[in-house]
Design an enzyme around this catalytic site. Structure first.
Site, PDB file in Angstrom:
ATOM      1  N   ASN A 200       7.416   5.007  -5.579  1.00  0.00           N
ATOM      2  CA  ASN A 200       7.842   6.068  -6.591  1.00  0.00           C
ATOM      3  C   ASN A 200       9.270   5.967  -7.179  1.00  0.00           C
ATOM      4  O   ASN A 200       9.411   6.498  -8.279  1.00  0.00           O
ATOM      5  CB  ASN A 200       7.702   7.702  -5.824  1.00  0.00           C
ATOM      6  CG  ASN A 200       8.677   7.710  -4.770  1.00  0.00           C
ATOM      7  OD1 ASN A 200       9.125   6.727  -4.005  1.00  0.00           O
ATOM      8  ND2 ASN A 200       9.177   8.894  -4.285  1.00  0.00           N
TER       9      ASN A 200
ATOM     10  N   GLU B 199      13.644   7.316   5.491  1.00  0.00           N
ATOM     11  CA  GLU B 199      13.446   8.484   4.632  1.00  0.00           C
ATOM     12  C   GLU B 199      11.950   8.687   4.263  1.00  0.00           C
ATOM     13  O   GLU B 199      11.330   7.801   3.699  1.00  0.00           O
ATOM     14  CB  GLU B 199      14.238   8.046   3.381  1.00  0.00           C
ATOM     15  CG  GLU B 199      15.541   7.778   3.435  1.00  0.00           C
ATOM     16  CD  GLU B 199      16.507   9.077   3.828  1.00  0.00           C
ATOM     17  OE1 GLU B 199      16.002  10.295   3.924  1.00  0.00           O
ATOM     18  OE2 GLU B 199      17.702   9.252   3.881  1.00  0.00           O
TER      19      GLU B 199
ATOM     20  N   CYS C 228       9.785  12.818  -3.238  1.00  0.00           N
ATOM     21  CA  CYS C 228       9.623  13.209  -2.168  1.00  0.00           C
ATOM     22  C   CYS C 228      10.272  14.541  -1.925  1.00  0.00           C
ATOM     23  O   CYS C 228      10.549  15.464  -1.122  1.00  0.00           O
ATOM     24  CB  CYS C 228      10.398  12.208  -1.019  1.00  0.00           C
ATOM     25  SG  CYS C 228      11.984  11.515  -1.581  1.00  0.00           S
TER      26      CYS C 228
ATOM     27  N   GLU D  49      21.398   8.476   3.870  1.00  0.00           N
ATOM     28  CA  GLU D  49      21.808   7.607   2.915  1.00  0.00           C
ATOM     29  C   GLU D  49      22.927   8.078   2.233  1.00  0.00           C
ATOM     30  O   GLU D  49      22.779   9.347   1.943  1.00  0.00           O
ATOM     31  CB  GLU D  49      20.563   6.838   2.341  1.00  0.00           C
ATOM     32  CG  GLU D  49      19.495   6.528   3.145  1.00  0.00           C
ATOM     33  CD  GLU D  49      18.429   5.557   2.453  1.00  0.00           C
ATOM     34  OE1 GLU D  49      17.685   6.450   1.816  1.00  0.00           O
ATOM     35  OE2 GLU D  49      18.348   4.389   2.450  1.00  0.00           O
TER      36      GLU D  49
HETATM   37  P1  NAD Z   1       4.052   4.134   2.192  1.00  0.00           P
HETATM   38  O1  NAD Z   1       4.709   4.678   3.569  1.00  0.00           O
HETATM   39  O2  NAD Z   1       2.435   3.885   1.975  1.00  0.00           O
HETATM   40  O3  NAD Z   1       4.810   2.646   1.910  1.00  0.00           O
HETATM   41  C1  NAD Z   1       6.220   2.652   2.010  1.00  0.00           C
HETATM   42  C2  NAD Z   1       6.499   1.183   2.132  1.00  0.00           C
HETATM   43  O4  NAD Z   1       6.173   0.663   3.376  1.00  0.00           O
HETATM   44  C3  NAD Z   1       5.681   0.106   0.969  1.00  0.00           C
HETATM   45  O5  NAD Z   1       6.590  -0.936   0.912  1.00  0.00           O
HETATM   46  C4  NAD Z   1       4.737  -0.393   1.940  1.00  0.00           C
HETATM   47  O6  NAD Z   1       4.106  -1.465   1.301  1.00  0.00           O
HETATM   48  C5  NAD Z   1       5.294  -0.337   3.361  1.00  0.00           C
HETATM   49  N1  NAD Z   1       4.560  -0.436   4.498  1.00  0.00           N
HETATM   50  C6  NAD Z   1       3.047   0.176   4.617  1.00  0.00           C
HETATM   51  N2  NAD Z   1       2.579  -0.077   5.587  1.00  0.00           N
HETATM   52  C7  NAD Z   1       3.472  -1.000   6.521  1.00  0.00           C
HETATM   53  C8  NAD Z   1       3.706  -1.322   7.676  1.00  0.00           C
HETATM   54  N3  NAD Z   1       2.474  -1.149   8.729  1.00  0.00           N
HETATM   55  N4  NAD Z   1       4.618  -1.894   8.307  1.00  0.00           N
HETATM   56  C9  NAD Z   1       5.750  -2.264   7.189  1.00  0.00           C
HETATM   57  N5  NAD Z   1       5.844  -1.448   5.907  1.00  0.00           N
HETATM   58  C10 NAD Z   1       4.750  -0.963   5.701  1.00  0.00           C
HETATM   59  O7  NAD Z   1       4.355   5.064   1.126  1.00  0.00           O
HETATM   60  P2  NAD Z   1       4.088   5.054  -0.547  1.00  0.00           P
HETATM   61  O8  NAD Z   1       3.059   5.588  -0.789  1.00  0.00           O
HETATM   62  O9  NAD Z   1       4.802   3.752  -1.052  1.00  0.00           O
HETATM   63  O10 NAD Z   1       5.251   6.199  -0.979  1.00  0.00           O
HETATM   64  C11 NAD Z   1       5.176   7.573  -1.069  1.00  0.00           C
HETATM   65  C12 NAD Z   1       5.811   8.086   0.400  1.00  0.00           C
HETATM   66  O11 NAD Z   1       7.063   8.087   0.495  1.00  0.00           O
HETATM   67  C13 NAD Z   1       5.511   9.625   0.293  1.00  0.00           C
HETATM   68  O12 NAD Z   1       5.264  10.294   1.361  1.00  0.00           O
HETATM   69  C14 NAD Z   1       7.000  10.174  -0.041  1.00  0.00           C
HETATM   70  O13 NAD Z   1       7.365  11.292   0.357  1.00  0.00           O
HETATM   71  C15 NAD Z   1       7.814   9.116   0.625  1.00  0.00           C
HETATM   72  N6  NAD Z   1       9.435   9.076   0.147  1.00  0.00           N
HETATM   73  C16 NAD Z   1      10.294   9.613   0.728  1.00  0.00           C
HETATM   74  C17 NAD Z   1      11.709   9.586   0.382  1.00  0.00           C
HETATM   75  C18 NAD Z   1      12.781   9.962   1.062  1.00  0.00           C
HETATM   76  O14 NAD Z   1      13.861   9.541   0.576  1.00  0.00           O
HETATM   77  N7  NAD Z   1      12.622  10.868   2.110  1.00  0.00           N
HETATM   78  C19 NAD Z   1      11.859   9.041  -1.184  1.00  0.00           C
HETATM   79  C20 NAD Z   1      10.445   8.439  -1.610  1.00  0.00           C
HETATM   80  C21 NAD Z   1       9.305   8.481  -1.141  1.00  0.00           C
END
Ligand code: NAD
Length: 455
Positions: A132, A230, A264, A434
């Site tokens: 995102n 996060e 998020c 962070e």
């Molecule tokens: P996701 O959890 O599907 O993926 C995030 C990252 O993790 C990607 O690079 C993905 O390839 C990797 N990943 C997936 N499975 C993994 C595994 N088994 N082991 C290690 N890495 C793995 O999230 P998304 O769909 O890319 O992003 C959306 C989510 O991120 C939403 O829930 C959002 O709220 C959250 N988000 C949080 C923040 C924050 O700062 N709190 C900021 C941005 C997004």
């Protein structure tokens, strides 16, 4: 030869690039290079490491139009947002470039000698990023990690790797030594998981969904590996009857629909005090209509498409026949994963769209009676990332923010992120903080040394 995957533009569904899909052997190779580069990087004099990070920041600044253009195509971000994001990478690098000379230890009074502490780098840090906000979220991890003397392996999301790959080229052009900052493209289940499991990766910075974050924490626990997380959010925007209603209504669409709601920190739960609910909904309608969804390269557009067809289907699934829409903005048809800004009719706090993170441009509305009611509703659920509060009563503002289980709050504003203030969530929204003055320390281990001087 290793496998590859196509990178698709959410704006027009064209294939932008084909990138490698790292398998565990490729991850091992990249981590090995980082490990080999670590002794040299940590030994660089603090002032020189600081200067290399400033050079990296300058190179990002010089490249920002190109980086922003890539993000518009790869992520569907508006050009204004994408320029801000590239500028944020520069600013975060610049801010943490002040770190190497300021990694101070302590001298603790003890009998019979001198006791001092050192802040040592951890080694290789894996930074795993969601789709995102590919640029800023990466920088919030890699900039302090590099400043503290660590080498970084950055794993962007499968859907949005292109700015990360460009940042690695920019770092190289700026003189960051070979192996110190590398980008690894691939899936989460394979490349991401191999990075978390690797014994030579000393720390993970994970940003993404709560579900995957929980899994990553479980994997890291086997090696007692520190993880900054996060995670998700379902953030409230609370409007009291005494607030500047016009200002609250004018800003509510941006707070919920910026980046097509794929944020998020999106204020997707709107709580309005009951006596002003009707008036507020009237004021909100024109503000939503003015929030234009369209070609993100057009500077007059407020939001672009959703990231993928699958994600659009997921967002749409919240709007079944049982859900009443109050009003909806416009969105293009044709190729691209478009979804219009949508405000739902006020309802009760039990609906699925009220409880779950939709991660799209959909706002749920609930009326509340008093402070206690607002706080109870805001604190419901597993998340605690951010939130906003609108009131002219300073005492109420303080009472509310102190009682609110959330890491990042704003009053009469929707700001969440400044690179020099801490950012992060409580409950299932995260672990650790962070940015801000303390972030550097999260990339170090404290070493205590006692030197006997004799009595
Ligand atoms: P996701 O959890 O599907 O993926 C995030 C990252 O993790 C990607 O690079 C993905 O390839 C990797 N990943 C997936 N499975 C993994 C595994 N088994 N082991 C290690 N890495 C793995 O999230 P998304 O769909 O890319 O992003 C959306 C989510 O991120 C939403 O829930 C959002 O709220 C959250 N988000 C949080 C923040 C924050 O700062 N709190 C900021 C941005 C997004």
């Amino acid at each position: 030869m290793s496998a590859t995957h196509d990178v698709i533009s959410p704006v027009d569904e064209t294939v932008l690039a084909t990138v490698p899909r790292a398998d565990p052997a490729a991850v091992d190779e990249v981590v090995g290079r980082a490990r080999a580069a670590f002794p040299g990087w940590r030994a660089i004099a603090p002032g020189e490491r600081a200067e290399l990070l400033r050079a990296f920041a300058r190179a990002v600044h010089d490249d920002r139009e190109r980086l922003a253009g890539i993000e518009v195509r790869n992520s569907g971000h508006t050009i204004a947002n994408a320029r801000w994001e590239a500028g944020n990478v520069r600013d975060v690098l610049h801010y943490f470039s002040a770190g190497p000379e300021r990694l101070l230890g302590a001298q603790i009074p003890v009998p019979g000698g001198v006791d001092i502490t050192f802040r040592e780098p951890i080694g290789v840090v894996g930074v795993i990023v969601p789709w995102n906000f590919p640029m800023p979220i990466a920088a919030w991890g890699f900039a302090p990690a590099l400043a503290a003397g660590n080498c970084v392996v950055l794993k962007p999301a499968e859907l949005t790797p292109l700015t990360a790959l460009r940042l690695a080229e920019v770092a190289h052009l700026a003189g960051i030594p070979e192996g110190v900052f590398q980008v690894l493209t691939g899936s989460g289940a394979e490349a991401g998981e191999a990075l978390v499991r690797h014994v030579d990766v000393g720390k993970i910075v994970f940003t993404g969904s709560t579900e995957v974050g929980r899994h990553v924490l479980g994997l890291a626990a086997h090696q007692i590996k520190p993880v900054t997380c996060e995670l998700g959010g379902k953030n409230a925007n609370i409007v009291f009857a005494d607030a500047d209603l016009a200002a609250a209504a004018a800003s509510a669409p941006g707070a919920a629909f910026d980046n097509a709601g794929q944020d998020c920190c999106a204020r997707s739960r709107l709580l309005v005090q009951r006596p002003v609910l009707d008036r507020f909904m009237e004021l909100l309608e024109p503000a939503v209509a003015a929030f234009r969804c369209g070609d993100p390269a057009d500077p007059s557009v407020s939001m672009g498409p959703l990231i993928s067809a699958a994600h659009r289907a997921g967002v749409a699934s919240y709007l079944d026949d049982t859900v009443a829409v109050a009003y909806r903005g416009e969105a293009p048809d044709g190729p691209g994963f478009w979804f219009p800004p949508t405000v739902l009719e006020p309802g009760g706090p039990t609906a699925r769209h009220w409880r779950e993170e939709i991660f799209g441009p959909v706002v749920s509305v609930v009326a509340f009676d008093d402070e206690a009611d607002a706080l109870r509703l805001a604190n419901e659920g597993p998340y605690g990332l951010s939130g906003s509060l609108w009131t002219r009563d300073l005492g109420r503002a303080f009472r509310m923010v102190r009682g609110w289980d959330s890491g990042t709050l704003s009053v009469n504003s929707h700001s969440s992120v400044r690179y020099w203030t801490p950012f992060g969530g409580v409950k299932q929204s995260g672990l650790g903080r962070e940015l801000g003055p303390d972030a550097l320390e999260a990339f170090t281990e404290v070493k205590n040394v006692f030197i006997a001087t004799g009595e």
